[in-house]
Motif scaffolding. Structure first.
Motif, PDB file in Angstrom:
ATOM      1  N   VAL A  56     -31.884  31.745  26.122  1.00  0.00           N
ATOM      2  CA  VAL A  56     -32.297  33.138  25.907  1.00  0.00           C
ATOM      3  C   VAL A  56     -31.445  33.767  24.804  1.00  0.00           C
ATOM      4  O   VAL A  56     -31.967  34.452  23.922  1.00  0.00           O
ATOM      5  CB  VAL A  56     -32.201  33.946  27.224  1.00  0.00           C
ATOM      6  N   ASN A  59     -32.349  32.602  21.422  1.00  0.00           N
ATOM      7  CA  ASN A  59     -33.623  33.184  20.999  1.00  0.00           C
ATOM      8  C   ASN A  59     -33.588  34.704  21.166  1.00  0.00           C
ATOM      9  O   ASN A  59     -34.516  35.316  21.694  1.00  0.00           O
ATOM     10  CB  ASN A  59     -34.771  32.571  21.819  1.00  0.00           C
ATOM     11  N   LEU A  62     -36.367  37.376  20.670  1.00  0.00           N
ATOM     12  CA  LEU A  62     -37.444  37.598  21.643  1.00  0.00           C
ATOM     13  C   LEU A  62     -37.143  38.770  22.570  1.00  0.00           C
ATOM     14  O   LEU A  62     -38.002  39.187  23.340  1.00  0.00           O
ATOM     15  CB  LEU A  62     -37.677  36.324  22.469  1.00  0.00           C
ATOM     16  N   LEU A  64     -35.357  39.029  25.289  1.00  0.00           N
ATOM     17  CA  LEU A  64     -35.528  38.744  26.712  1.00  0.00           C
ATOM     18  C   LEU A  64     -34.414  39.321  27.582  1.00  0.00           C
ATOM     19  O   LEU A  64     -34.561  39.386  28.794  1.00  0.00           O
ATOM     20  CB  LEU A  64     -35.642  37.230  26.932  1.00  0.00           C
ATOM     21  N   LEU A  73     -44.399  40.758  18.710  1.00  0.00           N
ATOM     22  CA  LEU A  73     -43.824  39.471  18.347  1.00  0.00           C
ATOM     23  C   LEU A  73     -44.835  38.667  17.544  1.00  0.00           C
ATOM     24  O   LEU A  73     -46.046  38.793  17.728  1.00  0.00           O
ATOM     25  CB  LEU A  73     -43.442  38.689  19.605  1.00  0.00           C
ATOM     26  N   GLN A  77     -43.008  33.535  17.913  1.00  0.00           N
ATOM     27  CA  GLN A  77     -42.151  34.157  18.923  1.00  0.00           C
ATOM     28  C   GLN A  77     -42.842  34.181  20.288  1.00  0.00           C
ATOM     29  O   GLN A  77     -42.204  33.922  21.316  1.00  0.00           O
ATOM     30  CB  GLN A  77     -41.774  35.568  18.496  1.00  0.00           C
ATOM     31  N   ARG A  80     -42.625  30.717  21.770  1.00  0.00           N
ATOM     32  CA  ARG A  80     -41.278  30.422  22.289  1.00  0.00           C
ATOM     33  C   ARG A  80     -41.015  31.185  23.581  1.00  0.00           C
ATOM     34  O   ARG A  80     -40.422  30.642  24.514  1.00  0.00           O
ATOM     35  CB  ARG A  80     -40.211  30.769  21.238  1.00  0.00           C
ATOM     36  N   LYS A  81     -41.464  32.435  23.628  1.00  0.00           N
ATOM     37  CA  LYS A  81     -41.270  33.232  24.843  1.00  0.00           C
ATOM     38  C   LYS A  81     -42.021  32.602  26.014  1.00  0.00           C
ATOM     39  O   LYS A  81     -41.478  32.494  27.114  1.00  0.00           O
ATOM     40  CB  LYS A  81     -41.722  34.682  24.621  1.00  0.00           C
ATOM     41  N   HIS A  82     -43.245  32.164  25.764  1.00  0.00           N
ATOM     42  CA  HIS A  82     -44.017  31.521  26.823  1.00  0.00           C
ATOM     43  C   HIS A  82     -43.315  30.238  27.293  1.00  0.00           C
ATOM     44  O   HIS A  82     -43.247  29.966  28.499  1.00  0.00           O
ATOM     45  CB  HIS A  82     -45.439  31.200  26.335  1.00  0.00           C
ATOM     46  N   ASP A 127     -43.929  41.727  30.850  1.00  0.00           N
ATOM     47  CA  ASP A 127     -44.409  40.543  30.129  1.00  0.00           C
ATOM     48  C   ASP A 127     -44.240  39.269  30.962  1.00  0.00           C
ATOM     49  O   ASP A 127     -45.076  38.372  30.905  1.00  0.00           O
ATOM     50  CB  ASP A 127     -43.726  40.401  28.768  1.00  0.00           C
TER      51      ASP A 127
END
Length: 159
Positions: A56, A59, A62, A64, A73, A77, A80-82, A127
């Motif tokens: 996290v 990244n 993102l 997070l 995003l 992005q 990558r978040k998924h 999200d």
């Protein structure tokens, strides 16, 4: 009393005192081993969560670590978040399968509570809650019900 009678009396004493004592020591050792195994599982899972949090941080773009979604995003992005959410759900399921039981002892309940706290923290993110249904395919039904309950309970609560 002859030597043979003394030996016979001693064997009765060993049977009456020693056998229950040996059983008690065996049961105590088994409980201690079980508790040690539970703690080892918890430590391994905690290490995996720490590794996830490093991802996290790596990244950070993102957002997070922020309780609310910031800005829009890019496609990369979002992908990558998924992927990070998929890793997190997999980790949560592993914790559920290894730690959660219907009738937990005090120690096991303490270990599970910290995982439920992590799930609650992440489920406060809109999200993450939105991504959950797509991430549930193939997951343990008990885990899915548990995290859905947590998500419904925390929906709308500030992080």
């Amino acid at each position: 009393m002859s030597g043979l009678e003394w030996l016979e009396a001693a064997s009765y004493i060993v049977t009456i005192v020693g056998l229950p004592l040996a059983i008690g020591v065996y049961i105590y050792d088994r409980q201690r081993d079980r508790q040690s195994d539970e703690e080892e599982i918890f430590l391994r899972l905690s290490d995996e969560y720490a590794d996830f949090m490093r991802l996290v941080i790596e990244n950070a773009d993102l957002h997070l670590l922020s309780p609310v979604v910031k800005g829009t995003l890019s496609e990369d992005q979002l992908e990558r978040k998924h992927a990070l959410f998929a890793i997190l759900v997999s980790l949560f399921e592993r914790a559920y399968v290894l730690v959660y039981e219907e009738n937990m002892g005090r120690q096991q309940a303490r270990l599970w509570q910290s995982w439920e706290d992590y799930m609650t923290e992440w489920c406060q993110r809109e999200d993450f809650r939105t991504a959950l249904p797509a991430l549930f395919q193939g997951e343990d039904p008990g885990f899915v019900a548990t995290i859905q309950r947590i998500a419904e309970t925390t929906a709308g609560k500030p992080g």
